[in-house]
Design an enzyme around this catalytic site. Structure first.
Site, PDB file in Angstrom:
ATOM      1  N   LYS A   7     -32.974  14.684 -21.985  1.00 46.12           N
ATOM      2  CA  LYS A   7     -33.429  14.099 -22.916  1.00 46.12           C
ATOM      3  C   LYS A   7     -33.727  15.177 -24.074  1.00 46.12           C
ATOM      4  O   LYS A   7     -33.785  14.420 -25.710  1.00 46.12           O
ATOM      5  CB  LYS A   7     -35.358  14.929 -22.009  1.00 46.12           C
ATOM      6  CG  LYS A   7     -35.386  14.268 -21.034  1.00 46.12           C
ATOM      7  CD  LYS A   7     -36.738  15.105 -20.915  1.00 46.12           C
ATOM      8  CE  LYS A   7     -37.311  16.165 -20.374  1.00 46.12           C
ATOM      9  NZ  LYS A   7     -36.630  16.843 -19.285  1.00 46.12           N
TER      10      LYS A   7
ATOM     11  N   ARG B  91     -46.083  16.401 -19.301  1.00 46.20           N
ATOM     12  CA  ARG B  91     -46.059  17.495 -17.919  1.00 46.20           C
ATOM     13  C   ARG B  91     -46.484  16.978 -17.270  1.00 46.20           C
ATOM     14  O   ARG B  91     -46.740  17.422 -16.252  1.00 46.20           O
ATOM     15  CB  ARG B  91     -45.291  18.448 -18.129  1.00 46.20           C
ATOM     16  CG  ARG B  91     -43.577  18.386 -18.483  1.00 46.20           C
ATOM     17  CD  ARG B  91     -43.565  19.585 -18.389  1.00 46.20           C
ATOM     18  NE  ARG B  91     -42.185  20.174 -18.689  1.00 46.20           N
ATOM     19  CZ  ARG B  91     -41.359  20.169 -19.392  1.00 46.20           C
ATOM     20  NH1 ARG B  91     -41.404  20.225 -20.618  1.00 46.20           N
ATOM     21  NH2 ARG B  91     -40.273  20.688 -19.011  1.00 46.20           N
TER      22      ARG B  91
ATOM     23  N   ARG C  52     -25.238  23.718 -19.007  1.00 43.61           N
ATOM     24  CA  ARG C  52     -26.141  23.253 -20.564  1.00 43.61           C
ATOM     25  C   ARG C  52     -25.866  24.867 -21.285  1.00 43.61           C
ATOM     26  O   ARG C  52     -25.956  26.035 -20.301  1.00 43.61           O
ATOM     27  CB  ARG C  52     -27.375  23.217 -20.797  1.00 43.61           C
ATOM     28  CG  ARG C  52     -28.274  23.288 -21.506  1.00 43.61           C
ATOM     29  CD  ARG C  52     -29.681  22.637 -21.535  1.00 43.61           C
ATOM     30  NE  ARG C  52     -30.259  22.974 -20.379  1.00 43.61           N
ATOM     31  CZ  ARG C  52     -30.844  22.121 -20.064  1.00 43.61           C
ATOM     32  NH1 ARG C  52     -31.592  21.180 -20.913  1.00 43.61           N
ATOM     33  NH2 ARG C  52     -32.049  22.639 -19.817  1.00 43.61           N
TER      34      ARG C  52
ATOM     35  N   ARG D  75     -29.910  28.983 -21.342  1.00 39.25           N
ATOM     36  CA  ARG D  75     -31.186  29.467 -21.722  1.00 39.25           C
ATOM     37  C   ARG D  75     -31.134  30.676 -19.615  1.00 39.25           C
ATOM     38  O   ARG D  75     -30.924  30.581 -18.592  1.00 39.25           O
ATOM     39  CB  ARG D  75     -32.526  28.231 -21.012  1.00 39.25           C
ATOM     40  CG  ARG D  75     -32.420  27.817 -22.887  1.00 39.25           C
ATOM     41  CD  ARG D  75     -32.735  26.318 -22.130  1.00 39.25           C
ATOM     42  NE  ARG D  75     -34.049  26.224 -21.709  1.00 39.25           N
ATOM     43  CZ  ARG D  75     -34.713  24.581 -21.819  1.00 39.25           C
ATOM     44  NH1 ARG D  75     -34.559  23.800 -21.865  1.00 39.25           N
ATOM     45  NH2 ARG D  75     -35.852  24.618 -20.687  1.00 39.25           N
TER      46      ARG D  75
ATOM     47  N   ARG E  25     -38.509  24.556 -11.375  1.00 39.89           N
ATOM     48  CA  ARG E  25     -38.894  23.232 -12.512  1.00 39.89           C
ATOM     49  C   ARG E  25     -38.794  21.983 -11.568  1.00 39.89           C
ATOM     50  O   ARG E  25     -39.441  21.217 -12.574  1.00 39.89           O
ATOM     51  CB  ARG E  25     -37.393  23.637 -13.560  1.00 39.89           C
ATOM     52  CG  ARG E  25     -38.192  24.673 -14.110  1.00 39.89           C
ATOM     53  CD  ARG E  25     -36.737  25.395 -15.585  1.00 39.89           C
ATOM     54  NE  ARG E  25     -36.457  24.032 -15.450  1.00 39.89           N
ATOM     55  CZ  ARG E  25     -35.184  23.993 -16.117  1.00 39.89           C
ATOM     56  NH1 ARG E  25     -34.161  25.413 -16.544  1.00 39.89           N
ATOM     57  NH2 ARG E  25     -34.816  23.300 -17.910  1.00 39.89           N
TER      58      ARG E  25
HETATM   59  P1  AMP Z   1     -37.757  22.610 -21.398  1.00 39.97           P
HETATM   60  O1  AMP Z   1     -37.254  23.147 -22.521  1.00 39.97           O
HETATM   61  O2  AMP Z   1     -38.550  21.273 -21.735  1.00 39.97           O
HETATM   62  O3  AMP Z   1     -37.321  22.087 -19.788  1.00 39.97           O
HETATM   63  O4  AMP Z   1     -39.142  23.595 -20.843  1.00 39.97           O
HETATM   64  C1  AMP Z   1     -39.171  24.887 -20.829  1.00 39.97           C
HETATM   65  C2  AMP Z   1     -40.506  25.143 -20.004  1.00 39.97           C
HETATM   66  O5  AMP Z   1     -41.770  25.356 -21.167  1.00 39.97           O
HETATM   67  C3  AMP Z   1     -40.837  24.606 -19.019  1.00 39.97           C
HETATM   68  O6  AMP Z   1     -40.795  25.012 -17.177  1.00 39.97           O
HETATM   69  C4  AMP Z   1     -42.296  24.900 -19.282  1.00 39.97           C
HETATM   70  O7  AMP Z   1     -42.596  26.589 -18.636  1.00 39.97           O
HETATM   71  C5  AMP Z   1     -42.760  25.299 -20.602  1.00 39.97           C
HETATM   72  N1  AMP Z   1     -43.127  23.591 -20.905  1.00 39.97           N
HETATM   73  C6  AMP Z   1     -42.758  22.561 -21.621  1.00 39.97           C
HETATM   74  N2  AMP Z   1     -43.429  21.791 -22.079  1.00 39.97           N
HETATM   75  C7  AMP Z   1     -44.294  21.652 -21.145  1.00 39.97           C
HETATM   76  C8  AMP Z   1     -45.256  20.863 -21.017  1.00 39.97           C
HETATM   77  N3  AMP Z   1     -45.857  19.437 -21.746  1.00 39.97           N
HETATM   78  N4  AMP Z   1     -46.287  21.623 -20.322  1.00 39.97           N
HETATM   79  C9  AMP Z   1     -46.268  23.162 -19.517  1.00 39.97           C
HETATM   80  N5  AMP Z   1     -45.561  23.760 -19.546  1.00 39.97           N
HETATM   81  C10 AMP Z   1     -44.231  23.436 -20.429  1.00 39.97           C
END
Ligand code: AMP
Length: 217
Positions: free
Chosen positions: A13, A88, A127, A160, A171
């Site tokens: 994404k 999400r 990544r 990360r 996740r």
């Molecule tokens: P990402 O970079 O999109 O993989 O997000 C990393 C982490 O941020 C996720 O594993 C969640 O802990 C938190 N996070 C990101 N977006 C959301 C969302 N829309 N709702 C809840 N937690 C989020």
């Protein structure tokens, strides 16, 4: 353009969103990036989110909805937006619909990057993210020209903290349980589009652009 990119962690994404930003000149709005910035800045929101993110769980809906509400109110989002990693949960999707209805700018499509979950853990282990500008690489499938150095800004590439196997599995579980129902929510609205997310990054991008170019305003 008013879209959200959906897909499990590691589906590409962020990588595809960064390319779409360049082509369509609309901002990428990633709740993950905004949360990581809050953690790095040590804000109260960041302090609340840090441990939750490290466990691979979801930050509470009201917090992320607040972040999105503020970000969508910024002037650059008037041209449109690419949401990345939001919504999400079905709750977040409903809140987004309300927000965009109030602005009279409804979401046009939710585009799912479909990938095989088996490949994801390995994919995420490759990544790397630029610490300075956020550009995303993969040492196996999308490497930088020079090891460990960002092609865009020369910044250092890092992994990360939540990209380790234990957290990635958590996740994925959260995705299956809480985010997969959001796909049904958009399918019921006739807004779900599916693009195969495996294979060549350029080919995936082309397929994504074809879907976007066919969207009605
Ligand atoms: P990402 O970079 O999109 O993989 O997000 C990393 C982490 O941020 C996720 O594993 C969640 O802990 C938190 N996070 C990101 N977006 C959301 C969302 N829309 N709702 C809840 N937690 C989020």
């Amino acid at each position: 353009m008013r879209i959200t990119l959906m897909g499990p962690p590691g589906s590409g994404k962020g990588t595809q969103a960064q390319r779409l930003v360049e082509k369509y000149q609309v901002p990428q709005i990633s709740t993950g990036d905004l949360l990581r910035a809050a953690v790095a800045a040590g804000t109260p929101l960041g302090q609340q989110a840090q441990a939750i993110m490290a466990r691979g769980e979801l930050v509470p809906d009201d917090l992320v909805i607040g972040i999105i509400r503020e970000r969508l109110a910024e002037p650059d989002a008037e041209r449109g937006f690419i949401l990345d990693g939001f919504p999400r949960t079905v709750n977040q999707a409903k809140a987004l619909d309300e927000l965009l209805t109030d602005l009279d700018r409804p979401l046009q499509a939710a585009i799912l990057l479909e990938v095989d979950e088996e490949a994801i853990v390995q994919r995420i282990s490759g990544r790397r993210v630029c610490e300075r500008c956020g550009a995303v690489y993969n040492i196996y499938t999308n490497p930088p020209a020079k090891d460990g150095i960002c092609d865009v800004c020369g910044g250092p590439l890092v992994q990360r903290p939540d990209d380790n196997e234990v957290t990635v599995r958590q996740r994925l579980k959260v995705y299956r349980e809480q985010t997969a129902p959001v796909l049904d929510y958009y399918r019921d609205q006739g807004k779900l589009q599916v693009v195969p997310g495996e294979g060549d990054v350029d080919a995936i991008f082309a397929a994504l652009c074809a879907v976007i170019d066919a969207l009605e305003d």
